[in-house]
Design an enzyme around this catalytic site. Structure first.
Site, PDB file in Angstrom:
ATOM      1  N   TYR A  57       3.399 -29.113  -0.065  1.00 51.54           N
ATOM      2  CA  TYR A  57       2.177 -29.058  -0.842  1.00 51.54           C
ATOM      3  C   TYR A  57       2.213 -28.803  -2.417  1.00 51.54           C
ATOM      4  O   TYR A  57       1.687 -29.353  -3.252  1.00 51.54           O
ATOM      5  CB  TYR A  57       1.294 -27.850  -0.231  1.00 51.54           C
ATOM      6  CG  TYR A  57      -0.190 -27.590  -0.663  1.00 51.54           C
ATOM      7  CD1 TYR A  57      -1.021 -28.569  -0.505  1.00 51.54           C
ATOM      8  CD2 TYR A  57      -0.297 -26.650  -1.505  1.00 51.54           C
ATOM      9  CE1 TYR A  57      -2.459 -28.383  -0.862  1.00 51.54           C
ATOM     10  CE2 TYR A  57      -1.584 -26.536  -2.196  1.00 51.54           C
ATOM     11  CZ  TYR A  57      -2.752 -27.388  -1.878  1.00 51.54           C
ATOM     12  OH  TYR A  57      -4.063 -27.165  -2.411  1.00 51.54           O
ATOM     13  N   LYS A  61       0.892 -31.479  -5.230  1.00 50.98           N
ATOM     14  CA  LYS A  61      -0.087 -31.251  -6.215  1.00 50.98           C
ATOM     15  C   LYS A  61       0.712 -31.165  -7.483  1.00 50.98           C
ATOM     16  O   LYS A  61       0.139 -31.653  -8.730  1.00 50.98           O
ATOM     17  CB  LYS A  61      -0.597 -29.489  -6.158  1.00 50.98           C
ATOM     18  CG  LYS A  61      -1.123 -29.485  -4.950  1.00 50.98           C
ATOM     19  CD  LYS A  61      -2.591 -30.330  -4.909  1.00 50.98           C
ATOM     20  CE  LYS A  61      -3.458 -30.364  -3.674  1.00 50.98           C
ATOM     21  NZ  LYS A  61      -4.684 -31.100  -4.085  1.00 50.98           N
TER      22      LYS A  61
END
Length: 150
Positions: A57, A61
């Protein structure tokens, strides 16, 4: 990281990075013809700071942030502004189930000592998308995280 299976890596990268890429690509085609537009990508504070246990993640991002800056440079000449928002911990169904201990630990890293509200994120999106004052903002990642990333 060592125990992450390729499927877990790929699923998060495909959703959070590839999804943003293909959506932006489709929007840019239309905006380029009109020679104007604004794209607001949603990143995360963990894309700025990193977070143990979230390598996929965090990488996705961080990739959104890098992609935002690159697309902004590529299409600025067509009057297209591209920015990212990096929210911190926001009140949601997902955060509502956190224990008091976990919540205290999270808030210990937030100088404003509270969770953000969805309407605060929405307000920043609205500003970047519609306000004439945002017309000279491009290639930026705006953290809205109660001070976590300062």
């Amino acid at each position: 990281m060592l125990r992450m299976k390729p499927e877990a890596w790929n699923e998060v990268i495909n959703t959070n990075l590839s999804g943003v890429f293909f959506t932006s690509q489709a929007a840019i085609k239309v905006m380029s013809k009109k020679r104007t537009g604004r794209i607001i990508n949603i990143a995360s504070v963990v894309g700025v700071l990193g977070n143990a246990g979230q390598v996929n993640y965090s990488a996705a991002k961080a990739g959104v942030i890098g992609m935002t800056k690159t697309v902004a440079r590529e299409f600025a000449s067509r009057n297209i502004c591209v920015n990212a928002i990096a929210p911190g911990f926001i009140e949601s169904d997902m955060t509502a189930v956190l224990s008091d201990d976990v919540m205290a630990k999270i808030l210990g890293g937030v100088p404003l000592n509270r969770m953000g509200k969805p309407e605060e994120i929405a307000g920043l999106v609205r500003f970047l998308a519609l306000d004439p004052a945002a017309g000279y903002i491009t290639g930026q990642c705006l953290s809205i995280d109660g001070g976590m990333a300062m």
